[in-house]
Design a protein around this motif. Structure first.
Motif, PDB file in Angstrom:
ATOM      1  N   ASP A 188      12.628   6.440 124.093  1.00 21.57           N
ATOM      2  CA  ASP A 188      12.767   5.965 125.464  1.00 21.57           C
ATOM      3  C   ASP A 188      13.303   7.062 126.374  1.00 21.57           C
ATOM      4  OD1 ASP A 188      12.867   3.515 127.335  1.00 21.57           O
ATOM      5  OD2 ASP A 188      14.879   4.372 127.521  1.00 21.57           O
ATOM      6  N   ILE A 221      13.967  -1.655 134.099  1.00 19.29           N
ATOM      7  CA  ILE A 221      13.543  -2.926 133.499  1.00 19.29           C
ATOM      8  C   ILE A 221      12.180  -3.345 134.041  1.00 19.29           C
ATOM      9  CG2 ILE A 221      14.098  -5.387 133.353  1.00 19.29           C
ATOM     10  CD1 ILE A 221      17.063  -4.554 133.299  1.00 19.29           C
ATOM     11  N   ASP A 251       9.573  -1.437 132.253  1.00 16.37           N
ATOM     12  CA  ASP A 251       9.449  -1.751 130.824  1.00 16.37           C
ATOM     13  C   ASP A 251       9.261  -3.242 130.556  1.00 16.37           C
ATOM     14  OD1 ASP A 251       9.914   0.922 130.502  1.00 16.37           O
ATOM     15  OD2 ASP A 251      12.015   0.713 129.904  1.00 16.37           O
ATOM     16  N   TYR A 252       8.982  -4.019 131.609  1.00 15.77           N
ATOM     17  CA  TYR A 252       9.003  -5.468 131.425  1.00 15.77           C
ATOM     18  C   TYR A 252       7.988  -5.931 130.382  1.00 15.77           C
ATOM     19  CZ  TYR A 252      11.027  -9.791 133.142  1.00 15.77           C
ATOM     20  OH  TYR A 252      11.758 -10.933 133.246  1.00 15.77           O
ATOM     21  N   GLU A 269       6.843  -4.189 127.821  1.00 14.32           N
ATOM     22  CA  GLU A 269       7.326  -3.786 126.504  1.00 14.32           C
ATOM     23  C   GLU A 269       8.455  -4.701 126.028  1.00 14.32           C
ATOM     24  OE1 GLU A 269       6.673  -1.847 128.944  1.00 14.32           O
ATOM     25  OE2 GLU A 269       5.308  -0.272 128.266  1.00 14.32           O
ATOM     26  N   ILE A 270       9.313  -5.107 126.971  1.00 14.85           N
ATOM     27  CA  ILE A 270      10.399  -6.027 126.607  1.00 14.85           C
ATOM     28  C   ILE A 270       9.821  -7.359 126.135  1.00 14.85           C
ATOM     29  CG2 ILE A 270      12.391  -7.304 127.492  1.00 14.85           C
ATOM     30  CD1 ILE A 270      12.793  -4.973 129.482  1.00 14.85           C
ATOM     31  N   LYS A 330      10.230  -9.143 122.440  1.00 19.59           N
ATOM     32  CA  LYS A 330      10.704 -10.514 122.247  1.00 19.59           C
ATOM     33  C   LYS A 330       9.642 -11.354 121.523  1.00 19.59           C
ATOM     34  CE  LYS A 330      13.063 -14.251 124.680  1.00 19.59           C
ATOM     35  NZ  LYS A 330      13.575 -14.760 125.976  1.00 19.59           N
ATOM     36  N   ILE A 378      17.579  -6.413 121.596  1.00 18.67           N
ATOM     37  CA  ILE A 378      16.929  -5.788 122.757  1.00 18.67           C
ATOM     38  C   ILE A 378      17.990  -5.275 123.728  1.00 18.67           C
ATOM     39  CG2 ILE A 378      15.367  -6.167 124.692  1.00 18.67           C
ATOM     40  CD1 ILE A 378      14.039  -8.378 123.057  1.00 18.67           C
ATOM     41  N   LYS A 379      19.030  -6.074 123.950  1.00 15.67           N
ATOM     42  CA  LYS A 379      20.115  -5.649 124.832  1.00 15.67           C
ATOM     43  C   LYS A 379      20.812  -4.408 124.263  1.00 15.67           C
ATOM     44  CE  LYS A 379      21.312 -10.138 126.892  1.00 15.67           C
ATOM     45  NZ  LYS A 379      22.388 -11.144 127.058  1.00 15.67           N
ATOM     46  N   TYR A 392      18.960  -1.204 125.167  1.00 11.67           N
ATOM     47  CA  TYR A 392      19.193  -0.742 126.544  1.00 11.67           C
ATOM     48  C   TYR A 392      20.646  -0.343 126.763  1.00 11.67           C
ATOM     49  CZ  TYR A 392      14.572  -1.691 128.367  1.00 11.67           C
ATOM     50  OH  TYR A 392      13.243  -1.631 128.636  1.00 11.67           O
ATOM     51  N   PHE A 444      17.857 -10.703 130.862  1.00 13.16           N
ATOM     52  CA  PHE A 444      16.975 -10.893 129.704  1.00 13.16           C
ATOM     53  C   PHE A 444      17.034 -12.330 129.183  1.00 13.16           C
ATOM     54  CE2 PHE A 444      17.022  -6.182 128.162  1.00 13.16           C
ATOM     55  CZ  PHE A 444      16.251  -5.848 129.260  1.00 13.16           C
TER      56      PHE A 444
END
Length: 780
Positions: free
Chosen positions: A9, A282, A285-286, A288-289, A293, A302-303, A306, A375
């Motif tokens: 990243d 964010i 990368d939304y 990818e997030i 998930k 995930i948190k 970041y 998130f």
């Protein structure tokens, strides 16, 4: 896995990481720099006072005295651990010649005395903070002259007064804990004992310092009261240890307070910028997030990915910011090092800057954690489908409908309409611009205030063209009369206002009699600007400085009891004025009573229109040898020159950092908006809007928010900024200080510079719109 994802990243989003790093570094740098200046000031002041063994009480005295009387009283009183009587030879400044030049002191405001090194305490130190001991033919010169005239070791100082002439070699520059700052208009030069005795025989113009160090400093007020009740010499002002600390810390403490204020505001801006950066990251990368998930990664994992990223970046930035603050601390502490010297490293110096930087780190991590809470409401399906956080941002409302627009160009109308209907989305950007304007304007306005001729109103003086000062001596009264008579015959003189400052006795706030210096004369010729009330006119009226009124707990209409010649007189307080000189504790009254001890005489002179003020001041200084003649500009520059220089540096730094932050936040905000509204931009393009028209719409939003932010920042700098400056100066005796605003700087140059920087940034950032396709995706 977290480390692997983190490395990828950081490599993929180098730009985002770099911007985050810069923001947090600035926050850490400012926190460390401001706290380091405070720690250096405190440590250097303590070290100087310890090495110099500063007296707890000093009574200045002009005239003869009986040392045996002083010895007997000190021995009987039980207060004094040590005491000494310091004899000083007073010289006219025009008698001095640095490197063969005798014109440097013609308009100087300084009272010059030559002394020998003390033996018990009140040591005069060199630039290494060691006791300065000159050899025969050598002299120690105050650091004030080193800074003012660029003197160096080996230069010469000649003294020529009457038939006496001598030349000394400058062997060191002196730190004098009593008389260091430029705001103290007395300076001591140090001679070898033999040279001093020779000088004192040839120029028998003496003043004395009666200095005391107490067993118990908590009994200082008791000792002062006892001294004032005694018959000991007191033909001059009395000062104490507290005042010495205040006047030494005043200039640099004021600058440090402004730096802390600016750093606090810029830290707030930096934290807001951090939020923008994270939201922009964010948004990018939304999708990818959503994928992470959807494949089963837990939300906390995930948190962690970041949060680990921001913890690493903020830790590195905080360390770099702290290191940078220590690396470039010299410009911030230069004045402290010159006048107070470097102090040994203490626990405060070691822990305070890193401690505040650690607070910045904790704030960053906490802010990151708060932002990552979004998130919790993330929809994996929506994130994968749209790739954006939520809705497209289209405003569904009939208000300000496009079809009703007839005259405004469509891109301009759409930009203003979107800004009006969704102003909340631009709120943080608006706050950042307002805060940046505030941070720029307050130091600039403060600098203009100190440089303004009107600043004299805060120094306990009326605004005249020329100020003439005659210090006490054997024939001072006669010279005072000669000066007044000569001025009355001068064709350029329009207004003449003579004043006499002397010692009187009043009933203090604790019910005991105390000595007070009162300036007497007519205070309607060159009136002061009163914080409250009006000038004293009648013989039973008095005006007090703000700090003196606070000390005596007096306000307008209250009465003071004055003792004179065995009788009591009641004076009514008619005015309270602002004064940052003489410790801020002065008084003025048109008394018809002679003082117990006359301290000095002054004459304020107003010239006729068209007269050359500088030329007249020079003429008068030559006409009246031994009399100090200064014009207003010279008086202010000599008193506040070092403060003005530091404020100029601070104002430039505040402008640069605020402009840089505004540029970066504009870039990040537009990047975030484009990422979030890519679908809307695609729709506009599909409807036939050119790329230029779309760019113009978004540029309108950024510039409009900037203009509104500048307006609000300007308003707050003139209101809240005014209040902050007044609160700081109330500690020094000027609670009603009014900022002097240069309209060209405040309303034209600074806003235009900020506008140009933000507009250029917007033009560059909006190039990203060309990468948005008609389908609403961003092509790289």
């Amino acid at each position: 896995m977290v480390l692997h994802i983190l490395k990828k990243d950081l490599r993929r989003n180098k730009g985002i990481g770099a911007v985050l790093f810069i923001f947090i570094l600035l926050s850490a740098f400012l926190a460390a720099a401001g706290s380091n200046m405070i720690a250096s000031l405190a440590g250097s002041l303590d070290n100087l006072f310890e090495k110099a063994r500063v007296p707890h009480f000093v009574q200045m005295h002009a005239g003869s005295l009986d040392e045996n009387q002083i010895t007997s009283w000190m021995a009987a009183g039980g207060f004094a651990e040590e005491y000494q009587v310091v004899r000083m030879v007073s010289l006219d400044g025009t008698s001095l010649g640095f490197n063969g030049r005798y014109d440097g002191e013609e308009n100087s405001i300084m009272d010059i005395s030559f002394v020998k090194q003390n033996t018990g305490f009140d040591f005069l130190l060199d630039t290494g903070n060691d006791v300065f001991r000159p050899a025969t033919g050598e002299i120690g010169v105050p650091v004030y002259y080193m800074e003012r005239d660029g003197l160096k070791i080996g230069d010469t100082l000649a003294v020529t007064q009457g038939r006496f002439s001598a030349e000394y070699t400058i062997a060191g520059f002196i730190r004098d804990a009593q008389m260091n700052p430029a705001m103290v208009h007395s300076k001591r030069f140090v001679l070898n004992d033999r040279d001093f005795e020779t000088l004192s025989r040839e120029i028998p113009e003496y003043e004395y310092l009666i200095e005391v160090r107490l067993w118990d400093t908590n009994r200082l007020a008791e000792f002062q009261a006892a001294y004032q009740e005694s018959s000991l010499p007191k033909n001059g002002p009395a000062v104490d240890y507290t005042l010495f600390r205040m006047i030494n810390a005043l200039n640099d403490g004021l600058i440090a307070a402004v730096i802390i204020l600016v750093s606090l505001l810029l830290n707030i801006i930096a934290i807001l910028c951090l939020r923008f950066v994270m939201i922009a990251a964010i948004e990018e990368d939304y999708r990818e997030i959503g994928v992470m998930k959807a494949i089963g990664l837990k939300l906390r994992d995930i948190k962690r990915i970041y949060l680990a990223k921001y913890v690493c970046i903020s830790a590195a930035a905080c360390i770099a910011g702290c290191a940078a603050a220590f690396a470039v601390k010299e410009p911030f502490t230069a004045n402290i090092m010159v006048y107070l010297g470097a102090a040994p490293v203490t626990l405060l110096n070691t822990l305070l800057p890193p401690g505040l930087v650690l607070c910045v780190f904790a704030m960053v991590v906490f802010c990151s954690w708060l932002v990552l809470r979004r998130f919790n409401t993330l929809s994996a399906v929506e994130a994968i489908r749209s790739g954006t956080a939520g809705k497209t941002g289209t405003v569904r409302t009939k208000i300000l409908a496009l079809r009703k627009n007839r005259h405004t160009p469509v891109p301009l109308f759409l930009g203003l309409r979107d800004l009006v209907l969704r102003f909340g989305s631009f709120g943080l950007l608006f706050f950042v611009f307002a805060a940046a304007s505030f941070v720029i304007l307050v130091p600039v306005n403060f600098l203009n205030t100190i440089r303004s001729p009107s600043f004299i109103r805060y120094m306990g003086m009326g605004k005249s063209d020329i100020h003439i000062d005659i210090r006490q001596g054997s024939d001072t009264g006669e010279r005072f009369g000669e000066v007044i008579e000569s001025l009355r015959l001068d064709p350029d003189a329009a207004l003449i206002s003579p004043h006499v400052t002397g010692t009187f006795r009043i009933l203090g706030g604790d019910g005991t009699a105390e000595s007070i210096n009162i300036e007497t004369g007519d205070f309607t010729v060159f009136p002061l600007e009163y914080f409250a009330g009006k000038p004293p006119v009648e013989g039973d009226e008095i005006a007090l400085s703000y700090l003196r009124a606070e000390e005596l707990d007096k306000t307008i209409g209250d009465t003071l009891t004055l003792f004179h010649g065995g009788a009591e007189y009641t004076l009514t307080v008619t005015g309270i004025y602002q004064d940052i000189t003489n410790g801020g504790r002065t008084a003025k009254a048109p008394l018809r009573l002679p003082p117990e001890n006359t301290l000095w005489y002054t004459v304020s002179l107003g010239l006729k229109p068209g007269a050359d003020i500088g030329g007249k001041a020079l003429e008068l200084s030559r006409r009246f040898p031994g009399v100090r003649v200064t014009n207003l500009d010279s008086y202010l520059s000599q008193t506040l020159g070092s403060t003005i220089g530091q404020l100029r540096l601070l104002a430039g730094l505040a402008f640069f950092i605020s402009a840089a932050l505004s540029v970066l936040i504009t870039s990040l905000f537009l990047k975030m908006i484009i990422a979030k509204e890519s679908s809307r931009i695609g729709i506009l393009k599909s409807l036939g809007f050119s790329e230029t028209a779309v760019k113009f719409e978004y540029a309108v939003k950024a510039v409009a928010v900037l203009i509104l932010g500048i307006v609000l920042g300007t308003v707050f700098s003139n209101t809240a900024g005014q209040g902050l400056v007044a609160a700081a100066w109330s500690l020094m005796g000027a609670p009603g200080i009014r900022l002097v605003i240069n309209p060209v700087q405040a309303y034209i140059l600074c806003p235009l510079a900020l506008l140009a920087a933000v507009s250029a940034t917007a033009a560059i950032s909006l190039r990203r719109i060309r990468t948005v396709t008609i389908r609403g995706s961003v092509s790289e």
